[in-house]
Design a protein around this motif. Structure first.
Motif, short mmCIF file in Angstrom:
data_model
loop_
_atom_site.label_atom_id
_atom_site.label_comp_id
_atom_site.label_asym_id
_atom_site.label_seq_id
_atom_site.Cartn_x
_atom_site.Cartn_y
_atom_site.Cartn_z
N ARG A 185 1.79 13.22 19.74
CA ARG A 185 0.95 11.95 20.19
C ARG A 185 -0.07 11.56 19.32
N ASP A 186 -0.84 12.54 18.89
CA ASP A 186 -2.20 12.23 18.08
C ASP A 186 -1.80 12.44 16.52
N ASN A 187 -0.88 12.27 16.22
CA ASN A 187 -0.33 12.42 14.67
C ASN A 187 0.58 11.71 14.23
N ILE A 188 0.81 10.45 14.52
CA ILE A 188 2.05 9.57 14.09
C ILE A 188 1.79 9.28 12.74
N LEU A 189 2.73 9.32 11.92
CA LEU A 189 2.88 9.02 10.33
C LEU A 189 3.51 7.86 10.32
N LEU A 190 2.52 6.91 9.61
CA LEU A 190 3.24 5.59 9.35
C LEU A 190 3.45 5.63 7.75
N VAL A 191 4.51 5.12 7.09
CA VAL A 191 4.75 5.02 5.81
C VAL A 191 4.96 3.41 5.44
N ARG A 192 4.38 2.95 4.55
CA ARG A 192 4.35 1.31 4.08
C ARG A 192 4.67 1.28 2.73
N ASP A 193 5.36 0.27 2.25
CA ASP A 193 5.58 -0.05 0.89
C ASP A 193 4.61 -1.29 0.68
N SER A 194 3.95 -0.97 -0.35
CA SER A 194 2.90 -1.85 -0.79
C SER A 194 3.06 -2.39 -2.46
N ALA A 195 3.75 -3.26 -2.92
CA ALA A 195 3.91 -3.53 -4.13
C ALA A 195 4.53 -2.47 -4.80
N ASP A 196 3.87 -1.82 -5.81
CA ASP A 196 4.55 -0.43 -6.38
C ASP A 196 4.24 0.82 -6.14
N LYS A 197 3.44 0.95 -4.81
CA LYS A 197 3.21 2.04 -4.24
C LYS A 197 3.44 2.42 -2.52
N LYS A 198 3.34 3.57 -2.31
CA LYS A 198 3.51 3.88 -0.85
C LYS A 198 2.01 4.09 -0.20
N ILE A 199 1.78 3.49 0.94
CA ILE A 199 0.50 3.83 1.86
C ILE A 199 1.05 4.79 2.69
N TYR A 200 0.32 5.91 3.41
CA TYR A 200 0.51 6.76 4.12
C TYR A 200 -0.73 6.81 4.88
N ALA A 201 -0.57 6.58 6.54
CA ALA A 201 -1.56 6.62 7.18
C ALA A 201 -1.08 7.31 8.64
N ARG A 202 -2.19 7.91 9.13
CA ARG A 202 -2.11 8.59 10.40
C ARG A 202 -2.79 7.74 11.79
N LEU A 203 -2.03 8.02 12.85
CA LEU A 203 -2.19 7.25 14.10
C LEU A 203 -2.32 8.03 15.28
N ASP A 204 -3.37 7.85 16.14
CA ASP A 204 -3.47 8.93 17.30
C ASP A 204 -3.05 7.81 18.64
N LEU A 205 -2.18 8.03 19.20
CA LEU A 205 -1.47 7.34 20.42
C LEU A 205 -2.61 7.96 21.65
N ASN A 206 -3.17 9.08 21.46
CA ASN A 206 -4.07 9.61 22.51
C ASN A 206 -5.55 8.68 22.75
N ALA A 207 -5.84 8.06 21.73
CA ALA A 207 -7.11 7.42 21.75
C ALA A 207 -6.86 5.76 21.78
#
Length: 261
Positions: A185-207
Motif C-alpha cells: 500500500r505504500d508504494n503504488i506505481l503509476l505509469v503515464r504517457d506524456s507526449a513522447d515519454k513515460k512518466i513514473y510516479a510512486r504513491l503512498d496510500l498509507n499517508a
C-alpha cells in the motif's frame, strides 16, 4: 513436525512485518469523534484532448432533422468496456475519433481542431460553429475512451472505462475491488504517457498526503500497478521450496526402489 515449525515461524515473522501497513491513510487520528482532520488536495485540471481520443458529441437544435444529421452522420461505432464494478459486455457507442492532426470532422460544420482543448473548450468551439447555421444549439462533449488500468495485487485487475474525467487513485482502486491483503500500500506505481515519454510516479496510500500529489487525479490511459508485499513473496517462496522438497523426496524414493530391484 519439522516442516510445521518453520512454516509457523515464517507466518509469524511476515505477519508482524506487514500488519502496520495494512490500513489506508493511517496517519489520520483514530479519535475524531468531536473534531475533524483536514488536509489540502491537489488542484484538479481538466485533461486535454489528444489524437486518437474518442469523443461522444451530442448536438441539439430546434430542427429535429438537423439533429440527426449533426450527430449521426460520419460518426463511427466503438466498443467500450463499462467501468462499473460488475463485469459487463462491451457496449457499442457512436463517437468521433480525433485524427492525427488533432481534428474532428462534423457534418455541416466541417473540421474543427480540438487537440489541446478540454471538453468544455471543445464544446464551445463546436457550439460557435453550429450557431452560425442554427439558432441556440445545445452541445455536449465527453470522452468515450477515458480508460485507466489497474494491475497487480487487486481483486479485479483490468482496464476500466470511466464515465467522467475526474477520477482519483482511490476511485480507481475502488473500481478494481480494493487491494488484496498482499498488496503493498505504500508504494503504488503509476505509469503515464506524456507526449513522447513515460512518466513514473510512486504513491503512498498509507499517508493522507497522497491527496496532495500531482498524480492523485488520473489521466486517460494511466496505469496503476500494486506490487506484492513481503508476505506474498515469502509465501510464494515457501510454496516453491515445499514443492522442490517434495519432488526431491519423491526422486530419492524412486532411486532407492530402483537400486533394490
Amino acid at each position: 513436525m519439522k516442516v510445521f515449525i518453520p512454516a509457523v515461524l515464517l507466518a509469524t515473522v511476515t505477519s508482524c512485518g506487514t500488519a502496520k501497513k495494512i490500513a489506508y491513510l493511517e496517519d489520520v487520528p483514530d479519535s475524531l469523534y468531536n473534531n475533524t482532520f483536514t488536509t489540502t488536495v491537489s488542484t484538479y485540471t481538466d485533461p486535454v484532448i489528444k489524437p486518437n481520443d474518442i469523443l461522444q458529441i451530442s448536438i441539439l437544435t430546434l430542427d429535429p432533422q438537423a439533429n440527426s444529421i449533426l450527430t449521426a452522420a460520419n460518426s463511427a461505432s466503438f466498443a467500450v468496456q463499462s467501468g462499473s464494478i460488475s463485469a459487463s459486455a462491451p457496449q457499442s457507442i457512436n463517437g468521433f475519433m480525433v485524427d492525427k492532426e488533432g481534428n474532428i470532422e462534423l457534418p455541416l460544420a466541417g473540421k474543427i481542431k480540438v487537440q489541446g482543448s478540454t471538453t468544455t473548450e471543445a464544446k464551445e468551439m463546436i457550439r460557435n460553429r453550429i450557431a452560425a447555421l442554427y439558432r441556440d444549439p445545445v452541445v455536449s462533449v465527453r470522452y468515450i475512451n477515458f480508460t485507466i488500468t489497474v494491475l497487480g495485487e487487486v481483486a479485479r485487475p483490468s482496464s476500466y472505462t470511466v464515465p467522467n474525467e475526474k477520477i482519483s487513485v482511490l476511485d480507481a482502486i475502488g473500481m478494481a475491488g480494493d487491494l488484496t491483503i498482499y498488496g503493498k500500500r505504500d508504494n503504488i506505481l503509476l505509469v503515464r504517457d506524456s507526449a513522447d515519454k513515460k512518466i513514473y510516479a510512486r504513491l503512498d496510500l498509507n499517508a493522507s498526503s497522497i491527496t496532495q500529489s500531482p498524480y492523485f487525479y488520473l489521466r486517460q490511459g494511466d496505469v496503476l500497478y500494486v506490487e506484492p508485499n513481503k508476505a506474498k513473496i515469502a509465501s510464494t517462496d515457501a510454496h516453491r521450496s515445499r514443492n522442490i522438497t517434495l519432488a526431491a523426496s519423491g526422486i530419492s524414493v524412486l532411486i532407492i526402489l530402483l537400486t533394490r530391484l
